[in-house]
Design a protein around this motif. Structure first.
Motif, PDB file in Angstrom:
ATOM      1  N   ALA A 157      54.149  13.462  57.639  1.00 56.56           N
ATOM      2  CA  ALA A 157      53.388  12.448  58.364  1.00 56.56           C
ATOM      3  C   ALA A 157      51.945  12.882  58.438  1.00 56.56           C
ATOM      4  O   ALA A 157      51.638  14.000  58.829  1.00 56.56           O
ATOM      5  N   SER A 210      48.326   5.759  50.033  1.00 57.23           N
ATOM      6  CA  SER A 210      49.365   4.803  50.397  1.00 57.23           C
ATOM      7  C   SER A 210      50.708   5.365  49.988  1.00 57.23           C
ATOM      8  O   SER A 210      50.809   6.241  49.156  1.00 57.23           O
ATOM      9  N   PHE A 211      51.723   4.835  50.601  1.00 62.50           N
ATOM     10  CA  PHE A 211      53.058   5.285  50.293  1.00 62.50           C
ATOM     11  C   PHE A 211      53.823   4.139  49.650  1.00 62.50           C
ATOM     12  O   PHE A 211      53.580   2.983  49.954  1.00 62.50           O
ATOM     13  N   ALA A 212      54.734   4.515  48.819  1.00 65.43           N
ATOM     14  CA  ALA A 212      55.584   3.491  48.235  1.00 65.43           C
ATOM     15  C   ALA A 212      56.427   2.883  49.347  1.00 65.43           C
ATOM     16  O   ALA A 212      56.519   3.419  50.434  1.00 65.43           O
ATOM     17  N   MET A 242      58.608  -0.051  58.413  1.00 66.82           N
ATOM     18  CA  MET A 242      57.415  -0.088  57.577  1.00 66.82           C
ATOM     19  C   MET A 242      56.665   1.210  57.830  1.00 66.82           C
ATOM     20  O   MET A 242      56.937   1.914  58.801  1.00 66.82           O
ATOM     21  N   ARG A 243      55.689   1.458  56.984  1.00 66.03           N
ATOM     22  CA  ARG A 243      54.990   2.722  57.076  1.00 66.03           C
ATOM     23  C   ARG A 243      53.497   2.564  57.260  1.00 66.03           C
ATOM     24  O   ARG A 243      52.890   1.649  56.722  1.00 66.03           O
ATOM     25  N   ARG A 244      52.914   3.452  58.013  1.00 61.55           N
ATOM     26  CA  ARG A 244      51.460   3.499  58.142  1.00 61.55           C
ATOM     27  C   ARG A 244      50.882   4.500  57.149  1.00 61.55           C
ATOM     28  O   ARG A 244      51.598   5.327  56.594  1.00 61.55           O
ATOM     29  N   ALA A 245      49.577   4.460  56.989  1.00 60.10           N
ATOM     30  CA  ALA A 245      48.910   5.353  56.049  1.00 60.10           C
ATOM     31  C   ALA A 245      49.064   6.815  56.440  1.00 60.10           C
ATOM     32  O   ALA A 245      48.940   7.702  55.600  1.00 60.10           O
ATOM     33  N   ASP A 246      49.313   7.090  57.703  1.00 61.54           N
ATOM     34  CA  ASP A 246      49.501   8.487  58.108  1.00 61.54           C
ATOM     35  C   ASP A 246      50.950   8.926  57.976  1.00 61.54           C
ATOM     36  O   ASP A 246      51.319  10.016  58.407  1.00 61.54           O
ATOM     37  N   LEU A 271      56.802   2.173  61.698  1.00 62.10           N
ATOM     38  CA  LEU A 271      57.007   1.148  62.709  1.00 62.10           C
ATOM     39  C   LEU A 271      58.208   0.316  62.283  1.00 62.10           C
ATOM     40  O   LEU A 271      58.593   0.339  61.123  1.00 62.10           O
ATOM     41  N   HIS A 331      56.436  -3.273  66.580  1.00 57.76           N
ATOM     42  CA  HIS A 331      55.516  -3.574  65.487  1.00 57.76           C
ATOM     43  C   HIS A 331      54.088  -3.114  65.761  1.00 57.76           C
ATOM     44  O   HIS A 331      53.225  -3.221  64.906  1.00 57.76           O
TER      45      HIS A 331
END
Lengths: 154, 286
Positions: free
Chosen positions: A83, A92-94, A110-114, A118, A123
């Motif tokens: 993380a 970005s992540f796949a 879903m994923r954040r850039a860090d 969420l 959300h």
């Protein structure tokens, strides 16, 4: 109807969640054998300043299954991304190869850039691990069940 | 030109007209189209697709247009209606008239979080939400999240954001540690700060507002009208500051195709942020 207790499970109001299996945030043989390709980018990212494991929320391949507040939560992540790795480079992540469920219903994450997660239930707040994401979803759900409808079909 | 009022100043009649117009949009199916739209454009910065609505510089202009479209829909039902704003720094308890029987109804009940009061209570028959997040068709609220309590943001938290002279900063996403946009949008920064302002309000209301179908709760619009007003206040506080980024990012920037600089049209309306910088031709806040 009491959705917090079921056959063979802890009764509602149990003093603490019962762990059915411990969180295995380590490289298991199965993961190494099965997802070597998915691990590669992670190992590269682990070379960054500070390295992995410096902070408690550097997540390994997560796998958990526990009873939390009477709800059965399960999760597996097949990609391993610390993380926060390279967050400031805008990495970005796949699409997350994560599979999380509450009482057998899929919790979409879903994923954040860090690298944090969420879910459709929470959300506007993210969590370093899938386990925390699942627990937060349970906290927010109360006695409700997740939708059986996939958002991807709506 | 119309006015958007503070919700606390609405008359009984104004509240009733607004509620009736919202219920009519719901009945016709148009309301749910707005819910779907929001979900559709909620793209996170963990993805490589363009993200016009969240975790992005165009958070403010995208939601401004979204509110304008909703307001237009309301006004097609009743031209006297506009979207009021909820100043949550001031009306910051469950006892606010906002949550009264004659307006949005109150908190959800323990357990399933079902809202039992007001015109949007399921049992009143006019507010059936689609079961996209949970299996339930009723509106859910969970004020203050008792399991891990949160409070509504105070004036100091808003002022910190308004005091930032820069609109937004690289990497133009949810981890931008400074800049007005993310201080208001309110993503937590690891090792820095927790969630704030916009995100914290979604969290405080909880239930439907905390999830992927947040516009299912009509308070969404009043919340975002206040966010829109804060943008306007920031512009007045920093008259020389501009929307950023002003131009497309360099080709080697991973954010280049994912975000919306000043002149890049935003979906689904093909309206660029530059067309939304000034709302005073369209509506004013009173």
């Amino acid at each position: 109807m009491n959705p917090t207790s079921g056959p063979g499970e802890e009764p509602a109001g149990a003093p603490r969640p019962v762990r059915r299996a411990v969180l295995r945030a380590v490289f298991t043989a199965a993961v190494l054998a099965g997802t070597g390709g998915a691990l590669a980018p992670v190992l590269l990212q682990g070379q960054g300043p500070g390295g992995p494991g410096q902070e408690r929320d550097a997540v390994g391949p997560e796998r958990f299954s526990e009873l939390y507040k009477g709800r059965e939560i399960r999760g597996t992540a097949t990609t391993v991304v610390p993380a926060g790795a390279q967050a400031h480079a805008g990495t970005s992540f796949a699409a997350p190869a994560a599979d999380v469920s509450v009482d057998g219903r899929t919790l979409h994450v879903m994923r954040r850039a860090d690298g944090s997660y969420l879910s459709t239930v929470t959300h506007y707040e993210s969590f370093p691990t899938l386990l925390e994401t699942a627990r937060a979803a349970v906290d927010e759900l109360g006695t409700a069940q997740l939708s059986a409808v996939s958002p991807h079909t709506i | 030109m119309h006015s958007r009022k503070n919700q606390r100043d609405l008359t009984r009649t104004e509240k009733k007209r607004l509620v009736d117009a919202i219920l009519e949009l719901k009945r016709s199916g148009r309301y749910d189209d707005f819910v779907t739209l929001h979900r559709q454009y909620y793209v996170t910065d963990g993805e490589s697709r363009p993200r016009p609505a969240h975790m992005t510089p165009s958070f403010f202009p995208w939601h401004r247009q979204y509110l304008l479209e909703f307001e237009k829909a309301l006004q097609s039902v009743d031209p006297r209606v506009s979207v009021p704003y909820w100043d949550w720094t001031r009306d910051n308890t469950a006892k606010s008239s906002l949550w009264a029987e004659d307006f949005l109804g109150g908190n959800g009940r323990p357990g399933d979080r079902q809202v039992m009061t007001g015109p949007f209570a399921y049992r009143r028959g006019g507010w059936r939400i689609r079961a996209e997040v949970t299996d339930d068709h009723f509106l859910r609220r969970n004020f203050g999240r008792p399991s891990a309590p949160v409070t509504l943001p105070g004036a100091a938290e808003v002022d910190r954001a308004l005091g930032d002279p820069v609109y937004d900063t690289a990497p133009w996403n949810s981890v931008s540690a400074t800049g007005f946009r993310n201080r208001i949008e309110g993503w937590g920064i690891r090792g820095g700060r927790g969630i704030a302002n916009h995100n914290k309000v979604h969290r405080w209301i909880g239930g439907s507002m905390a999830g992927a179908a947040s516009p299912d709760d009509p308070v969404f619009w009043l919340h975002h009208a206040f966010i829109d007003l804060l943008w306007s206040r920031w512009q007045k506080t920093h008259p020389r500051a501009r929307y950023l980024p002003a131009r497309a990012l360099p080709a080697d920037d991973p954010q280049r195709d994912r975000i919306f600089p000043l002149d890049r049209p935003m979906p689904p309306w093909d309206v660029a942020p530059s067309q939304l910088m000034d709302h005073t031709r369209l509506y004013r806040y009173v």
